[in-house]
Design an enzyme around this catalytic site. Structure first.
Site, PDB file in Angstrom:
ATOM      1  N   GLY A 104       0.831  -1.203   0.000  1.00 13.76           N
ATOM      2  CA  GLY A 104       0.000   0.000   0.000  1.00 13.76           C
ATOM      3  C   GLY A 104       0.859   1.243   0.000  1.00 13.76           C
ATOM      4  N   PRO A 105       0.219   2.401  -0.186  1.00 11.28           N
ATOM      5  CA  PRO A 105       0.964   3.663  -0.265  1.00 11.28           C
ATOM      6  C   PRO A 105       1.743   3.969   1.019  1.00 11.28           C
ATOM      7  CG  PRO A 105      -1.379   3.978  -0.745  1.00 11.28           C
ATOM      8  CD  PRO A 105      -1.221   2.593  -0.275  1.00 11.28           C
ATOM      9  N   THR A 108       0.674   4.533   5.462  1.00 18.36           N
ATOM     10  CA  THR A 108      -0.688   4.067   5.742  1.00 18.36           C
ATOM     11  C   THR A 108      -0.750   3.148   6.963  1.00 18.36           C
ATOM     12  OG1 THR A 108      -0.270   2.518   3.963  1.00 18.36           O
ATOM     13  CG2 THR A 108      -1.768   4.316   3.483  1.00 18.36           C
ATOM     14  N   GLY A 109       0.381   2.896   7.578  1.00 15.68           N
ATOM     15  CA  GLY A 109       0.352   2.118   8.829  1.00 15.68           C
ATOM     16  C   GLY A 109       0.855   0.688   8.711  1.00 15.68           C
ATOM     17  N   LYS A 110       1.662   0.402   7.687  1.00 14.67           N
ATOM     18  CA  LYS A 110       2.155  -0.975   7.509  1.00 14.67           C
ATOM     19  C   LYS A 110       3.077  -1.375   8.671  1.00 14.67           C
ATOM     20  CE  LYS A 110       3.569   0.018   3.277  1.00 14.67           C
ATOM     21  NZ  LYS A 110       2.948   1.345   3.129  1.00 14.67           N
ATOM     22  N   HIS A 332      -7.879  35.786  -8.526  1.00 12.68           N
ATOM     23  CA  HIS A 332      -7.653  34.446  -9.097  1.00 12.68           C
ATOM     24  C   HIS A 332      -8.238  33.364  -8.177  1.00 12.68           C
ATOM     25  CE1 HIS A 332      -5.114  31.548 -11.470  1.00 12.68           C
ATOM     26  NE2 HIS A 332      -5.345  30.828 -10.378  1.00 12.68           N
ATOM     27  N   GLU A 333      -7.841  33.396  -6.895  1.00 13.44           N
ATOM     28  CA  GLU A 333      -8.331  32.370  -5.964  1.00 13.44           C
ATOM     29  C   GLU A 333      -9.841  32.519  -5.761  1.00 13.44           C
ATOM     30  OE1 GLU A 333      -6.482  29.962  -5.328  1.00 13.44           O
ATOM     31  OE2 GLU A 333      -4.608  30.907  -5.985  1.00 13.44           O
ATOM     32  N   ASP A 407      -2.845  25.418 -13.558  1.00 11.64           N
ATOM     33  CA  ASP A 407      -4.272  25.085 -13.681  1.00 11.64           C
ATOM     34  C   ASP A 407      -4.559  24.504 -15.060  1.00 11.64           C
ATOM     35  OD1 ASP A 407      -4.641  26.206 -11.208  1.00 11.64           O
ATOM     36  OD2 ASP A 407      -5.258  28.161 -11.983  1.00 11.64           O
TER      37      ASP A 407
HETATM   38  P1  ATP Z   1       6.133   3.473   4.686  1.00  4.43           P
HETATM   39  O1  ATP Z   1       5.526   2.690   3.575  1.00  4.43           O
HETATM   40  O2  ATP Z   1       6.530   4.848   4.283  1.00  4.43           O
HETATM   41  O3  ATP Z   1       7.179   2.719   5.469  1.00  4.43           O
HETATM   42  P2  ATP Z   1       4.079   2.753   6.588  1.00  4.43           P
HETATM   43  O4  ATP Z   1       2.882   2.338   5.816  1.00  4.43           O
HETATM   44  O5  ATP Z   1       4.919   1.678   7.184  1.00  4.43           O
HETATM   45  O6  ATP Z   1       4.939   3.766   5.751  1.00  4.43           O
HETATM   46  P3  ATP Z   1       3.881   3.673   9.256  1.00  4.43           P
HETATM   47  O7  ATP Z   1       5.348   3.818   9.449  1.00  4.43           O
HETATM   48  O8  ATP Z   1       3.213   2.514   9.877  1.00  4.43           O
HETATM   49  O9  ATP Z   1       3.557   3.728   7.729  1.00  4.43           O
HETATM   50  O10 ATP Z   1       3.140   5.001   9.724  1.00  4.43           O
HETATM   51  C1  ATP Z   1       3.829   6.225   9.918  1.00  4.43           C
HETATM   52  C2  ATP Z   1       3.129   7.020  10.993  1.00  4.43           C
HETATM   53  O11 ATP Z   1       1.867   7.450  10.519  1.00  4.43           O
HETATM   54  C3  ATP Z   1       2.831   6.203  12.241  1.00  4.43           C
HETATM   55  O12 ATP Z   1       3.859   6.294  13.164  1.00  4.43           O
HETATM   56  C4  ATP Z   1       1.555   6.834  12.756  1.00  4.43           C
HETATM   57  O13 ATP Z   1       1.861   7.962  13.543  1.00  4.43           O
HETATM   58  C5  ATP Z   1       0.866   7.341  11.518  1.00  4.43           C
HETATM   59  N1  ATP Z   1      -0.156   6.399  11.009  1.00  4.43           N
HETATM   60  C6  ATP Z   1      -0.183   5.819   9.790  1.00  4.43           C
HETATM   61  N2  ATP Z   1      -1.278   5.063   9.634  1.00  4.43           N
HETATM   62  C7  ATP Z   1      -1.968   5.144  10.783  1.00  4.43           C
HETATM   63  C8  ATP Z   1      -3.195   4.570  11.241  1.00  4.43           C
HETATM   64  N3  ATP Z   1      -3.911   3.774  10.463  1.00  4.43           N
HETATM   65  N4  ATP Z   1      -3.596   4.884  12.493  1.00  4.43           N
HETATM   66  C9  ATP Z   1      -2.865   5.698  13.273  1.00  4.43           C
HETATM   67  N5  ATP Z   1      -1.722   6.265  12.908  1.00  4.43           N
HETATM   68  C10 ATP Z   1      -1.264   6.013  11.673  1.00  4.43           C
END
Ligand code: ATP
Length: 488
Positions: A104-105, A108-110, A332-333, A407
């Protein structure tokens, strides 16, 4: 460079001595021995540079600390049953799960999910990154992989745990398709070693169960061998959060902050479509910093909105601008915001003429809901909003400026996307069969059609726009509600 010069000089001297009739073989032997010792030293040094590790006692992240990601969490929990219930797994003769790949991007919390998995299963947790296995010396990466698995087992035994989770971030760096890297031999050896280690993982009662969790933003770059059953046989998608998930992430990250009782986190969640968890964490943090700067006791919705702008566009610039330019930016804005409100009522979240990053001003739109698909009329409305800025300049100030170049580029891209998605007057088309001229003229027609609509809208609301621009010049930033107040 110095090494090359040294090597060249030594070779030169040897040739010279050889030509002089001196027996150079003992010297060559000695030099060979010396370099063997030197390079073994380097290999050991590089190999021993132990990978970063975090023991479970330091991992306090739980699944409750992760906002949203409902599907990812439940898939992951299900997969972790393999570690939690070894008896059932053995009784039913189920092949143990060896690897889980999180894709995933960024942000995102991996990593958070992997940590929570370690906490959930009471495993020791070792973390490493794909780039830590990449070395110019052949064999070092493979050696590190071996070491990492050994360390996982010995740490688990030391901490009297029955399982270990090895987390490898950015796995695509070390596990890209074999043969595709320049120094492919080293990369291939490292990946082969990882496959060997994963193949060797067995469940025996006395053995530590090792689970590899890996994360990547580019699953398409991974070697297919890694994805075959028996290796990373669970793929968990970790997507950008939807509106509900954004709200829960915002709630999580404001838990430890003095939030105003009136603060509207739901509105912030609505206005942050496309933000990752990491972005949202940053928004909460920046809002707290702004509160400190302003000496505010609590974090308000307005501070959170400023923080969103900062995360999106960067720090506020302290640029002094000619009054004429400022007026132009306001018009503009104002044009963007006015057209935005006319074509999508209620969609403008805020408008500002404070320069941030590269932007001299900015209108933040908050769609009613997260948009995953767009209809023809929505795409046309997007083009109209983009044309609003330059049209306002032309109709109110007599001429346009270079400020609209970006734009136009975006409007062109949207129109192109329309043509290629079969949404233009040509119907379904195949890109390769389309001549550049036809594509160009169809895009131009779409944009010209939207331009005439925008001309009409701005002419009709010229007075409202002047009033909005005047207010902007006075207040610099206005919330969406204020913009709506100007539209007759
Ligand atoms: P990368 O792909 O860049 O390594 P990642 O997907 O592993 O990123 P994390 O390192 O898990 O992302 O997340 C970075 C920070 O973003 C976390 O320390 C947290 O503070 C916040 N974060 C990301 N996703 C969540 C979530 N679902 N809930 C709460 N906090 C989040």
């Amino acid at each position: 460079m110095v090494r090359e010069i040294l090597l060249g000089s030594v070779l030169g001297i040897l040739v010279f001595l050889g030509l002089d009739g001196i027996d150079i073989w003992p010297i060559v032997l000695l030099l060979g021995l010396g370099s063997a010792v030197y390079f073994t030293g380097i290999l050991n040094r590089v190999g021993n540079k132990s990978s970063r590790k975090v023991s479970v006692s330091h991992v306090t992240t739980t699944f409750q600390d992760i906002g949203g990601q409902k599907v990812a969490k439940s898939e992951l929990k299900e997969a972790l049953e393999f570690i939690l219930k070894p008896d059932i797994i053995t009784r039913l003769g189920i092949r143990p799960l060896k690897g889980i790949l999180l894709t995933g991007p960024p942000g995102t919390g991996k990593t958070l999910l992997a940590k929570a998995a370690a906490q959930y299963t009471e495993s020791v947790f070792l973390t490493s990154s794909g780039s830590e296995f990449v070395e110019m010396y052949a064999g070092v990466g493979a050696q590190r992989v071996r070491q990492l698995f050994q360390e996982a087992r010995s740490m688990a035994r030391k901490e009297k745990k029955s399982s270990a989770i090895i987390f490898i971030d950015e796995i695509e760096v070390m596990a890209g398709k074999r043969g595709s890297n320049q120094s492919h031999l080293e990369y291939d050896q490292t990946l082969n070693q990882l496959l060997v280690e994963m193949d060797g993982m067995q469940v025996h009662d006395d053995e530590v169960r090792v689970l590899v969790m890996a994360a990547t933003n580019r699953a398409d770059l991974l070697d297919q061998a890694l994805m075959r059953p028996g290796r990373f046989d669970r793929l968990v998608r970790v997507d950008l959060p939807d509106r509900e998930a954004r709200l829960s992430i915002l709630e999580l990250h404001t838990r430890n902050k003095p939030l105003d009782v009136e603060a509207n986190l739901d509105a912030i969640a609505r206005e942050t479509f496309g933000f990752s968890g990491a972005h949202l964490e940053s928004v909460c943090n920046e809002a707290a910093i702004l509160a400190m700067r302003e000496g505010a006791e609590v974090i308000t919705t307005s501070l959170l909105r400023q923080a969103v702008d900062k995360v999106m566009l960067g720090e506020r610039m302290d640029r002094t601008m000619r009054h004429e330019d400022q007026k132009r930016v306001a018009v503009h804005e104002g044009g963007h915001a006015l057209v935005g409100e006319l074509v999508n009522p209620g969609s403008v979240a805020s408008i500002t003429i404070a320069a941030r990053g590269m932007a001299l001003g900015f209108v933040r739109h908050a769609p009613d809901d997260d948009r995953l698909l767009q209809t023809v009329s929505e795409l046309k409305a997007d083009i109209q909003i983009l044309l609003g800025g330059s049209t306002a300049e032309r109709l109110l100030l007599g001429e346009q400026s270079t400020g609209a170049a970006n734009d136009f580029e975006k409007a062109w891209d949207i129109a192109r996307q329309m043509v290629l998605s079969g949404l233009s007057s040509m119907g379904v088309v195949q890109e390769e069969a389309l001549s550049p001229e036809v594509l160009y003229h169809t895009i131009r027609d779409i944009i010209a059609e939207q331009q005439s609509i925008v001309d009409e809208l701005i002419t009709l609301h010229e007075h409202d726009l002047w009033a909005l621009a005047a207010q902007l010049l006075e207040h610099e930033t206005l919330p969406g509600e204020a913009v709506r107040g100007f539209i007759a």
